[in-house]
Design an enzyme around this catalytic site. Structure first.
Site, short mmCIF file in Angstrom:
data_model
loop_
_atom_site.label_atom_id
_atom_site.label_comp_id
_atom_site.label_asym_id
_atom_site.label_seq_id
_atom_site.Cartn_x
_atom_site.Cartn_y
_atom_site.Cartn_z
N GLY A 156 34.77 -7.38 20.68
CA GLY A 156 35.90 -7.46 21.61
C GLY A 156 37.23 -7.54 20.87
N TYR A 169 16.60 -4.79 21.21
CA TYR A 169 17.66 -5.23 22.12
C TYR A 169 17.08 -5.59 23.50
CZ TYR A 169 21.51 -4.84 25.47
OH TYR A 169 22.39 -5.07 26.51
N ASN A 196 23.97 0.40 32.77
CA ASN A 196 25.02 1.22 32.14
C ASN A 196 26.40 1.08 32.78
OD1 ASN A 196 22.32 2.52 31.43
ND2 ASN A 196 23.76 3.42 29.98
N VAL A 252 28.09 5.69 25.94
CA VAL A 252 28.24 7.16 25.95
C VAL A 252 29.47 7.61 26.75
CG1 VAL A 252 26.68 7.52 27.94
CG2 VAL A 252 26.97 9.32 26.25
N ARG A 291 21.00 8.11 33.79
CA ARG A 291 21.41 6.71 33.85
C ARG A 291 22.08 6.44 35.19
NH1 ARG A 291 18.79 6.86 29.91
NH2 ARG A 291 19.16 5.97 27.84
P1 NAD Z 1 31.20 -5.76 24.44
O1 NAD Z 1 30.72 -5.53 23.05
O2 NAD Z 1 32.49 -5.19 24.83
O3 NAD Z 1 31.21 -7.32 24.74
C1 NAD Z 1 30.46 -8.25 24.02
C2 NAD Z 1 31.40 -9.33 23.53
O4 NAD Z 1 30.64 -10.34 22.86
C3 NAD Z 1 32.43 -8.80 22.52
O5 NAD Z 1 33.73 -9.22 22.90
C4 NAD Z 1 32.01 -9.44 21.20
O6 NAD Z 1 33.12 -9.68 20.33
C5 NAD Z 1 31.35 -10.70 21.70
N1 NAD Z 1 30.39 -11.25 20.73
C6 NAD Z 1 29.43 -10.58 20.05
N2 NAD Z 1 28.75 -11.43 19.27
C7 NAD Z 1 29.28 -12.66 19.48
C8 NAD Z 1 29.02 -13.95 18.96
N3 NAD Z 1 28.07 -14.15 18.03
N4 NAD Z 1 29.75 -15.00 19.39
C9 NAD Z 1 30.75 -14.81 20.30
N5 NAD Z 1 31.06 -13.62 20.82
C10 NAD Z 1 30.34 -12.55 20.41
O7 NAD Z 1 30.02 -5.27 25.41
P2 NAD Z 1 29.92 -5.25 26.99
O8 NAD Z 1 29.49 -3.88 27.34
O9 NAD Z 1 31.10 -5.86 27.63
O10 NAD Z 1 28.64 -6.19 27.22
C11 NAD Z 1 28.73 -7.50 27.74
C12 NAD Z 1 27.34 -8.02 28.01
O11 NAD Z 1 26.69 -7.21 28.99
C13 NAD Z 1 26.40 -8.02 26.81
O12 NAD Z 1 25.61 -9.19 26.88
C14 NAD Z 1 25.54 -6.80 27.02
O13 NAD Z 1 24.29 -6.93 26.38
C15 NAD Z 1 25.43 -6.80 28.51
N6 NAD Z 1 25.14 -5.48 29.07
C16 NAD Z 1 26.05 -4.48 28.97
C17 NAD Z 1 25.77 -3.25 29.56
C18 NAD Z 1 26.72 -2.09 29.49
O14 NAD Z 1 26.35 -1.02 29.96
N7 NAD Z 1 27.92 -2.24 28.97
C19 NAD Z 1 24.56 -3.06 30.25
C20 NAD Z 1 23.63 -4.10 30.28
C21 NAD Z 1 23.95 -5.32 29.71
C1 UD1 Z 2 23.50 0.72 27.58
C2 UD1 Z 2 24.26 -0.42 26.93
C3 UD1 Z 2 23.34 -1.60 26.76
C4 UD1 Z 2 22.76 -1.93 28.11
C5 UD1 Z 2 22.03 -0.73 28.73
C6 UD1 Z 2 21.59 -1.09 30.12
C7 UD1 Z 2 26.13 -0.01 25.42
C8 UD1 Z 2 26.58 0.40 24.06
N1 UD1 Z 2 24.79 -0.02 25.63
O1 UD1 Z 2 22.43 1.19 26.70
O2 UD1 Z 2 24.08 -2.73 26.28
O3 UD1 Z 2 21.92 -3.03 28.06
O4 UD1 Z 2 22.96 0.35 28.80
O5 UD1 Z 2 21.66 -0.13 31.02
O6 UD1 Z 2 26.93 -0.33 26.26
N2 UD1 Z 2 24.24 9.06 23.99
C9 UD1 Z 2 24.65 10.35 23.69
N3 UD1 Z 2 25.80 10.51 22.98
C10 UD1 Z 2 26.56 9.45 22.55
C11 UD1 Z 2 26.13 8.14 22.86
C12 UD1 Z 2 24.96 7.99 23.59
O7 UD1 Z 2 23.99 11.32 24.04
O8 UD1 Z 2 27.59 9.68 21.91
C13 UD1 Z 2 23.04 8.91 24.84
C14 UD1 Z 2 22.05 7.88 24.35
O9 UD1 Z 2 21.13 8.42 23.42
C15 UD1 Z 2 21.39 7.48 25.68
C16 UD1 Z 2 22.53 7.58 26.70
O10 UD1 Z 2 23.49 8.45 26.11
O11 UD1 Z 2 20.39 8.39 26.03
C17 UD1 Z 2 23.18 6.24 27.00
O12 UD1 Z 2 23.49 5.62 25.75
P1 UD1 Z 2 24.39 4.30 25.66
O13 UD1 Z 2 25.67 4.52 26.34
O14 UD1 Z 2 24.39 3.87 24.22
O15 UD1 Z 2 23.60 3.29 26.60
P2 UD1 Z 2 22.11 2.74 26.63
O16 UD1 Z 2 21.39 2.96 25.36
O17 UD1 Z 2 21.51 3.25 27.90
#
Ligand code: NAD
Ligand code: UD1
Length: 321
Positions: free
Chosen positions: A36, A142, A171, A186, A210
């Site tokens: 972050g 993960y 996602n 992505v 997704r």
């Molecule tokens: P993000 O990387 O933007 O947010 C994660 C935050 O956690 C960052 O600000 C990072 O600095 C902080 N962080 C990491 N390690 C840490 C630590 N040891 N101590 C304190 N802070 C720490 O990612 P996001 O997409 O906002 O994801 C937020 C949460 O949602 C995560 O738990 C992720 O696994 C979960 N999640 C995200 C998605 C998605 O599609 N973005 C889907 C499913 C679950």
């Molecule tokens: C994402 C989240 C994960 C979350 C999960 C739940 C991120 C980084 N990952 O994983 O934290 O728990 O959804 O739904 O936010 N891809 C490409 N090109 C790229 C990047 C990715 O083709 O440049 C493909 C990947 O191989 C995958 C798909 O796009 O098939 C989605 O990838 P990504 O956005 O990394 O998400 P997830 O792996 O689904």
């Protein structure tokens, strides 16, 4: 009410903090800024407390937990391929760190912990859409850590009476999702490619699907999950109930931007799941969740955000010359 948002300087976290502040709550953010950025909190910086520290340090977590009513626990290593490369680090943050958060939360007797779980818990279970009653079968380190986080929350509910809710996000995408790392989501990558006229990279054939969910929908779910009655120990899908392939995402971005970009196809990633789609009837029924922003609207808004952010950065660089 006082909220502790771990990972609050990240993508979903900072969007959640904005809404909490808008509603007049007091907010503490605990974030080590590994993923972050402080600038994600710029607009509300003077209204919140930011503690820069890691959830792997229990004393820091205890300090951040002081007088908290609710905890929204988002801090994590979020990348699937990164967890395949370095499972120990993902385990340390996502499991050991979550345990610290739960211990500190039960010691100060918070009202509830909402945990950012993940659709990755479902793994390769073939049935679509995914329903919470299905047996999780995570296929990446993960995914395992996220499922363990749910189980720990539930165990703390039973052993210590700590109220907990797990939200399996599907996602999430939108403003402030960081596009700069090889592990970035992505849609952040694709939007940047369309902005910069570079080739979007597709891992696999692009036919994987997704349930891409706009971040405002996830923020709504986070806040509902804190206060909904009689839901402690439950797990909810947070998605839209649709799904779209990466190839179709590229076509949609082409329509939004008026551009046609040739994708570069590379081998699929280890740990990648093929298809993902949420059944959201539980979240609707128990939380009153209603994902109002569609994928297309969300994608337009997201692209516009990257566009305006790039314009600001360019204007800033020009003025500094
Ligand atoms: P993000 O990387 O933007 O947010 C994660 C935050 O956690 C960052 O600000 C990072 O600095 C902080 N962080 C990491 N390690 C840490 C630590 N040891 N101590 C304190 N802070 C720490 O990612 P996001 O997409 O906002 O994801 C937020 C949460 O949602 C995560 O738990 C992720 O696994 C979960 N999640 C995200 C998605 C998605 O599609 N973005 C889907 C499913 C679950
Ligand atoms: C994402 C989240 C994960 C979350 C999960 C739940 C991120 C980084 N990952 O994983 O934290 O728990 O959804 O739904 O936010 N891809 C490409 N090109 C790229 C990047 C990715 O083709 O440049 C493909 C990947 O191989 C995958 C798909 O796009 O098939 C989605 O990838 P990504 O956005 O990394 O998400 P997830 O792996 O689904």
């Amino acid at each position: 009410m006082r909220y502790l948002v771990t990972g609050g300087a990240g993508f979903i976290g900072s969007n959640t903090v904005d809404e909490l502040v808008r509603r007049g709550h007091s907010v503490v953010v605990l974030d080590d800024l590994s993923g972050g950025k402080e600038e994600n909190l710029a607009e509300i910086r003077s209204k919140i407390t930011l503690i820069k520290g890691s959830i792997t340090d229990i004393e820091v977590v205890r300090k951040a937990m002081h007088e908290a009513d609710y905890v929204i626990h988002l801090a994590a290593r979020t990348s699937v391929p990164r967890s395949v490369k370095d499972p120990i680090e993902t385990n340390r943050v996502n499991i050991d760190g979550t345990l610290n958060v739960l211990i500190a939360a039960k010691d100060v007797k918070v009202k509830r912990v909402v945990f950012a779980a993940s659709s990755s818990a479902y793994g390769e279970t073939p049935t679509l859409p995914k329903v919470e009653s299905m047996q999780p079968q995570p296929i990446s380190p993960y995914g395992v850590t996220k499922y363990v986080g749910e189980l720990y929350g539930q165990a703390f509910g039973r052993c210590y009476g700590l109220e907990n809710v797990s939200l399996r996000y599907f996602n999430i995408f939108g403003p402030r999702q960081d596009p700069s790392s090889p592990y970035s989501g992505v849609l952040a990558k694709f939007c940047t490619a369309f902005l910069e006229d570079t080739q979007p990279v597709v891992f696999g054939d692009g036919e994987q699907t997704r349930d891409f969910t706009f971040v405002e929908n996830a923020v709504q779910a986070n806040l509902l999950a804190c206060e909904a009655p009689n839901v402690s120990g439950k797990v909810f899908n947070v998605g839209t109930s649709g799904r779209i392939s990466l190839n179709d995402v590229l076509l949609t971005l082409g329509k939004i931007t008026g551009k046609t970009l040739e994708a570069k196809y590379e081998p699929p990633r280890d740990g990648d799941i093929r298809d993902s789609q949420a059944d959201i009837s539980q979240a609707k029924e128990f939380l009153g969740y209603d994902p109002r922003i569609t994928f297309e609207d969300g994608l337009s808004r997201t692209f516009e955000w990257y566009q305006s952010t790039q314009a600001k950065v360019q204007a800033q660089a020009k003025s500094e010359k």
